[in-house]
Enzyme design. Structure first.
Site, PDB file in Angstrom:
ATOM      1  N   GLU A  61      55.222  15.093  15.666  1.00 43.48           N
ATOM      2  CA  GLU A  61      54.583  16.280  16.223  1.00 43.48           C
ATOM      3  C   GLU A  61      53.234  16.421  15.548  1.00 43.48           C
ATOM      4  OE1 GLU A  61      56.638  19.777  13.600  1.00 43.48           O
ATOM      5  OE2 GLU A  61      57.805  18.908  15.224  1.00 43.48           O
TER       6      GLU A  61
ATOM      7  N   VAL B  28      45.427  11.029   4.952  1.00 42.60           N
ATOM      8  CA  VAL B  28      44.380  10.205   4.351  1.00 42.60           C
ATOM      9  C   VAL B  28      43.539  11.128   3.479  1.00 42.60           C
ATOM     10  CG1 VAL B  28      42.311   8.817   4.793  1.00 42.60           C
ATOM     11  CG2 VAL B  28      44.323   8.556   6.264  1.00 42.60           C
TER      12      VAL B  28
ATOM     13  N   ILE C 214      51.629  12.180   7.543  1.00 40.43           N
ATOM     14  CA  ILE C 214      50.701  11.074   7.305  1.00 40.43           C
ATOM     15  C   ILE C 214      49.377  11.712   6.911  1.00 40.43           C
ATOM     16  CG2 ILE C 214      50.133  10.916   9.761  1.00 40.43           C
ATOM     17  CD1 ILE C 214      49.769   7.854   9.333  1.00 40.43           C
TER      18      ILE C 214
ATOM     19  N   TYR D 169      47.318   8.292  17.754  1.00 40.29           N
ATOM     20  CA  TYR D 169      48.658   8.110  18.305  1.00 40.29           C
ATOM     21  C   TYR D 169      48.604   7.581  19.735  1.00 40.29           C
ATOM     22  CZ  TYR D 169      49.832  10.996  14.244  1.00 40.29           C
ATOM     23  OH  TYR D 169      49.958  11.497  12.968  1.00 40.29           O
TER      24      TYR D 169
ATOM     25  N   ASN E  84      44.260  18.731  16.407  1.00 33.50           N
ATOM     26  CA  ASN E  84      43.979  17.530  15.616  1.00 33.50           C
ATOM     27  C   ASN E  84      43.648  16.355  16.549  1.00 33.50           C
ATOM     28  OD1 ASN E  84      43.828  15.476  13.764  1.00 33.50           O
ATOM     29  ND2 ASN E  84      45.659  16.103  12.635  1.00 33.50           N
TER      30      ASN E  84
END
Length: 148
Positions: free
Chosen positions: A104, A72, A70, A116, A109
């Protein structure tokens, strides 16, 4: 105009592969990226005015999905687009009767981990020295969200 989600395919993947390379310390090859846009994977892009804002890739195995990637666009981070991408991803999973979502994430991060956590993912396991990093290796956090 509102951002628009569209299926991501090998045919329209060029700008998203560029985002992938910007968003990863050790990016996949073009071949691996394109392979992740065919079954059992599914992927969506997020665009506004024909400008790529981000994308996600998931992989389905029975009633489980793994969030493979994912991203951005760096110039659009901090605007809630990661949350929009994750919500769309989770909605796709829910529509397809998925029971569990796995992912994962690099332990460094913090922004993604917070995203999450807020979406209902729980920490299941920590893989020591899993990801290559500037300092050598860093741990991966394995997280899961139970749907339904």
């Amino acid at each position: 105009m509102n951002p628009v989600f569209s299926p991501l395919t090998p045919q329209n993947s060029d700008p998203y592969f560029e985002l992938h390379k910007l968003g990863q310390f050790s990016p996949w090859s073009r071949k691996i990226f394109e392979d992740c846009l065919t079954k059992p994977y599914f992927a969506y892009s997020l665009d506004q005015d024909s400008q790529p804002l981000g994308y996600y890739i998931g992989m389905t195995v029975l009633d489980e999905v793994t969030l493979m990637d994912i991203v951005v666009s760096p110039s659009h981070q901090g605007k809630g687009l990661g949350k929009s991408l994750l919500q769309h991803f989770m909605s796709q999973c829910d529509q397809n009767n998925i029971q569990q979502i796995w992912l994962e994430v690099r332990e460094s991060n913090a922004t993604a981990i917070d995203l999450y956590d807020n979406a209902g993912f729980i920490l299941v396991e920590q893989r020591v020295n899993y990801y290559p990093s500037v300092k050598g290796k860093e741990d991966a956090l394995i997280m899961c969200c139970y749907l339904g």
